[in-house]
Design an enzyme around this catalytic site. Structure first.
Site, short mmCIF file in Angstrom:
data_model
loop_
_atom_site.label_atom_id
_atom_site.label_comp_id
_atom_site.label_asym_id
_atom_site.label_seq_id
_atom_site.Cartn_x
_atom_site.Cartn_y
_atom_site.Cartn_z
N GLN A 110 0.67 -1.43 0.15
CA GLN A 110 -0.02 -0.14 -0.22
C GLN A 110 0.57 0.96 -0.39
OE1 GLN A 110 -3.77 -0.28 2.60
NE2 GLN A 110 -2.02 -1.78 3.93
N ASN A 111 2.16 1.09 -0.13
CA ASN A 111 2.82 1.83 0.15
C ASN A 111 3.11 3.09 -0.72
OD1 ASN A 111 3.37 1.47 3.44
ND2 ASN A 111 5.29 0.35 3.05
N VAL A 112 3.56 3.62 -1.27
CA VAL A 112 3.50 4.56 -2.08
C VAL A 112 4.94 4.83 -2.18
CG1 VAL A 112 1.58 5.36 -2.70
CG2 VAL A 112 3.48 6.55 -0.81
N HIS A 128 -1.33 1.48 -4.67
CA HIS A 128 -1.84 2.99 -4.18
C HIS A 128 -0.51 3.43 -4.65
CE1 HIS A 128 -4.13 1.78 -0.34
NE2 HIS A 128 -4.86 0.99 -1.60
N CYS A 136 0.08 14.28 -16.29
CA CYS A 136 -0.86 15.64 -16.37
C CYS A 136 -2.26 15.46 -16.19
CB CYS A 136 -0.37 15.87 -18.19
SG CYS A 136 -1.67 17.55 -18.08
N CYS A 139 -3.03 15.58 -20.25
CA CYS A 139 -2.64 15.21 -21.56
C CYS A 139 -2.13 13.76 -21.65
CB CYS A 139 -1.45 15.70 -22.65
SG CYS A 139 -0.60 16.09 -21.43
N CYS A 157 2.13 21.76 -17.02
CA CYS A 157 2.73 20.37 -18.03
C CYS A 157 2.71 21.45 -19.54
CB CYS A 157 1.26 19.65 -18.65
SG CYS A 157 1.94 18.40 -19.66
C1 BV8 Z 1 -11.91 3.18 -3.92
C2 BV8 Z 1 -2.00 7.04 -1.77
C3 BV8 Z 1 -13.25 3.56 -4.68
C4 BV8 Z 1 -2.03 8.28 -1.44
C5 BV8 Z 1 -3.72 5.68 -0.23
C6 BV8 Z 1 -15.02 -0.28 1.48
C7 BV8 Z 1 -14.19 -0.74 -0.39
C8 BV8 Z 1 -14.15 0.31 -0.69
C9 BV8 Z 1 -13.69 1.35 -0.47
C10 BV8 Z 1 -13.98 1.87 0.67
C11 BV8 Z 1 -15.21 0.77 1.59
N1 BV8 Z 1 -14.58 1.89 2.71
C12 BV8 Z 1 -14.41 2.53 2.86
C13 BV8 Z 1 -13.80 2.80 1.47
C14 BV8 Z 1 -13.41 4.40 0.82
C15 BV8 Z 1 -12.26 4.68 1.28
C16 BV8 Z 1 -11.46 3.88 2.74
O1 BV8 Z 1 -11.04 2.45 3.00
N2 BV8 Z 1 -11.70 4.46 4.20
C17 BV8 Z 1 -10.66 4.05 5.38
C18 BV8 Z 1 -10.01 5.53 5.43
C19 BV8 Z 1 -11.80 3.53 5.75
N3 BV8 Z 1 -11.32 3.50 -0.24
C20 BV8 Z 1 -10.52 4.05 -0.89
O2 BV8 Z 1 -11.28 5.66 -1.16
C21 BV8 Z 1 -9.94 3.71 -1.99
N4 BV8 Z 1 -10.40 3.35 -3.42
O3 BV8 Z 1 -12.27 2.09 -2.84
O4 BV8 Z 1 -12.40 3.50 -5.02
C22 BV8 Z 1 -13.68 3.72 -6.24
C23 BV8 Z 1 -14.03 2.18 -7.11
C24 BV8 Z 1 -14.58 2.41 -8.13
C25 BV8 Z 1 -14.64 3.66 -8.74
C26 BV8 Z 1 -14.08 4.10 -8.01
C27 BV8 Z 1 -13.77 4.48 -6.84
C28 BV8 Z 1 -8.48 4.16 -2.14
C29 BV8 Z 1 -7.94 3.52 -1.07
C30 BV8 Z 1 -5.91 4.52 -1.32
C31 BV8 Z 1 -6.07 5.71 -0.90
N5 BV8 Z 1 -4.53 6.35 -1.47
N6 BV8 Z 1 -2.54 5.53 -0.46
C32 BV8 Z 1 -0.76 8.61 -0.13
O5 BV8 Z 1 -0.24 7.97 0.23
O6 BV8 Z 1 -0.96 9.74 0.17
S1 BV8 Z 1 -4.11 4.84 1.47
C33 BV8 Z 1 -3.00 5.25 3.03
O7 BV8 Z 1 -3.50 4.42 3.85
C34 BV8 Z 1 -1.74 4.80 2.04
O8 BV8 Z 1 -1.02 4.38 0.92
C35 BV8 Z 1 -1.15 3.97 3.53
O9 BV8 Z 1 -0.21 3.19 2.99
C36 BV8 Z 1 -2.81 3.28 3.66
C37 BV8 Z 1 -3.05 2.40 4.64
O10 BV8 Z 1 -3.12 2.86 6.15
P1 BV8 Z 1 -2.05 2.23 6.40
O11 BV8 Z 1 -0.59 1.80 5.32
O12 BV8 Z 1 -2.06 0.87 6.91
O13 BV8 Z 1 -1.14 3.78 7.13
P2 BV8 Z 1 -1.25 3.28 8.63
O14 BV8 Z 1 -0.40 4.86 8.75
O15 BV8 Z 1 -3.12 3.55 8.67
O16 BV8 Z 1 -0.83 2.48 9.56
C38 BV8 Z 1 0.25 2.27 10.03
C39 BV8 Z 1 0.55 1.33 11.04
O17 BV8 Z 1 1.45 0.07 10.28
C40 BV8 Z 1 -0.71 1.21 12.20
O18 BV8 Z 1 -0.78 -0.06 12.41
C41 BV8 Z 1 1.06 0.85 13.04
O19 BV8 Z 1 0.57 0.17 14.11
C42 BV8 Z 1 1.67 0.18 12.03
N7 BV8 Z 1 3.47 0.64 12.71
C43 BV8 Z 1 4.04 1.82 12.98
N8 BV8 Z 1 5.05 1.01 12.99
C44 BV8 Z 1 5.60 -0.11 12.56
C45 BV8 Z 1 4.44 -0.48 12.34
N9 BV8 Z 1 3.91 -1.69 12.41
C46 BV8 Z 1 5.34 -2.27 12.50
N10 BV8 Z 1 6.46 -2.21 12.43
C47 BV8 Z 1 6.21 -0.96 12.32
N11 BV8 Z 1 7.92 -0.59 12.08
ZN ZN Z 2 -0.60 17.62 -20.38
#
Ligand code: BV8
Ligand code: ZN
Length: 253
Positions: A110-112, A128, A136, A139, A157
């Site tokens: 999920q990381n970028v 993701h 762009c 285009c 662009c």
């Molecule tokens: C979509 C890019 C539909 C941007 C990201 C059900 C089904 C479908 C969609 C939904 C649904 N319910 C809700 C939704 C909507 C939404 C969603 O899930 N919302 C959540 C908040 C409830 N989902 C979407 O909108 C997705 N799109 O479904 O579109 C659609 C279909 C057809 C046509 C049109 C539309 C898109 C989701 C992707 C969003 N983009 N990233 C950017 O990075 O800026 S998501 C973003 O969160 C990051 O990628 C990140 O990786 C990801 C998930 O979070 P985590 O990776 O878990 O990170 P987080 O900080 O939350 O947690 C870190 C964890 O690590 C913690 O637990 C911590 O304890 C732990 N940790 C810390 N240190 C360590 C550690 N673990 C191990 N070792 C360590 N050292």
């Molecule tokens: Zn362009």
């Protein structure tokens, strides 16, 4: 290292060493030990007053393209200074061992930040997108940007359109081919490892259900409890960068 000595159950170690197919789903926690703030705490300093889910949306870019472009460019430049950590490297090693034994290993991230590739992982599914591919909005121009910070926000662009980061924003569909590949691998694996993710972002968080349905065993590694913790066969409390190398070494895989 301060790793709490965890008595890895023999079955888990055996599974890592022999499972005919392994899937790893990684979240921001895997990159935390490379100095990249996790998504929930990505908003430090000047970004502290924003909610990531508000900034990581097409609406936010439409409303304030300068702010959103600045945030992503800042994260891109910060990541360029980061190195893969022991967790990334252990996963690349596991992939290579599985490849040599003809056992499928699929890394879904999920990381970028592209740190898995930097660590040597070959078969990485970016669900993701990533911070380096910019495109762009008009285009279709697209390129990898690994240079210094942009001097204008958002970058413009040649066609006059605005350029945006190639990440998947909330409300945007995940890349179809990547999601399908991730779903197929998750539905066929014998071991599903959920590593460093809060397991709350969908549809990525639903991949583990496909593994459960297929009778896979599930391992979670996270310092904190998540909605998956109670369901996983093993839920290890700790850091990926500390547990993964030890676990993979002991599995002798
Ligand atoms: C979509 C890019 C539909 C941007 C990201 C059900 C089904 C479908 C969609 C939904 C649904 N319910 C809700 C939704 C909507 C939404 C969603 O899930 N919302 C959540 C908040 C409830 N989902 C979407 O909108 C997705 N799109 O479904 O579109 C659609 C279909 C057809 C046509 C049109 C539309 C898109 C989701 C992707 C969003 N983009 N990233 C950017 O990075 O800026 S998501 C973003 O969160 C990051 O990628 C990140 O990786 C990801 C998930 O979070 P985590 O990776 O878990 O990170 P987080 O900080 O939350 O947690 C870190 C964890 O690590 C913690 O637990 C911590 O304890 C732990 N940790 C810390 N240190 C360590 C550690 N673990 C191990 N070792 C360590 N050292
Ligand atoms: Zn362009």
């Amino acid at each position: 290292m301060g790793v709490t000595v965890i008595m890895f159950e023999r079955e888990l170690l055996n599974l890592i060493a022999t499972a005919n197919s392994i899937v790893a789903l990684n979240g921001a926690g895997v990159s935390a030990e490379s100095g990249i703030p996790t998504f929930r705490d990505a908003l430090t300093g000047l970004w502290a007053r924003y909610n990531p889910e508000e900034l990581a949306t097409p609406q936010a870019f439409g409303k304030n393209p300068q702010l959103v472009s600045r945030w992503y460019d800042q994260r891109r430049c910060d990541v360029l200074k980061c190195m893969p950590n022991a967790g990334h490297i252990a996963l690349a090693r596991l992939e290579e061992t599985c490849r040599q034994k003809g056992r499928p290993f699929t890394l879904i991230t999920q990381n970028v930040d592209r740190l898995h590739r930097a660590a040597g992982s070959q078969n990485v599914i970016e669900l993701h997108g990533n911070l380096f591919t910019w495109r762009c909005i008009d285009c279709g121009w697209e390129a990898d940007e690994s240079g210094p910070a942009f001097d204008e926000h958002p970058p413009r662009c040649e066609c006059g359109g605005l350029r945006r980061p190639g990440v998947v924003w909330f409300g945007e569909a995940l890349p179809g081919a990547a999601l399908l590949k991730a779903q197929r691998a998750s539905g066929k694996c014998a071991l599903f490892m959920s590593l460093g993710t809060s397991s709350v972002v969908y549809p990525a968080a639903a991949l583990v259900d496909l593994a459960f349905e297929n009778g896979a065993k599930v391992l979670e590694i996270n310092p904190e409890q998540t909605p998956l913790s109670r369901r996983a066969h093993w839920s290890l409390r700790g850091k990926c960068g500390e547990i993964l190398p030890d676990l993979i070494d002991r599995a002798g895989s």
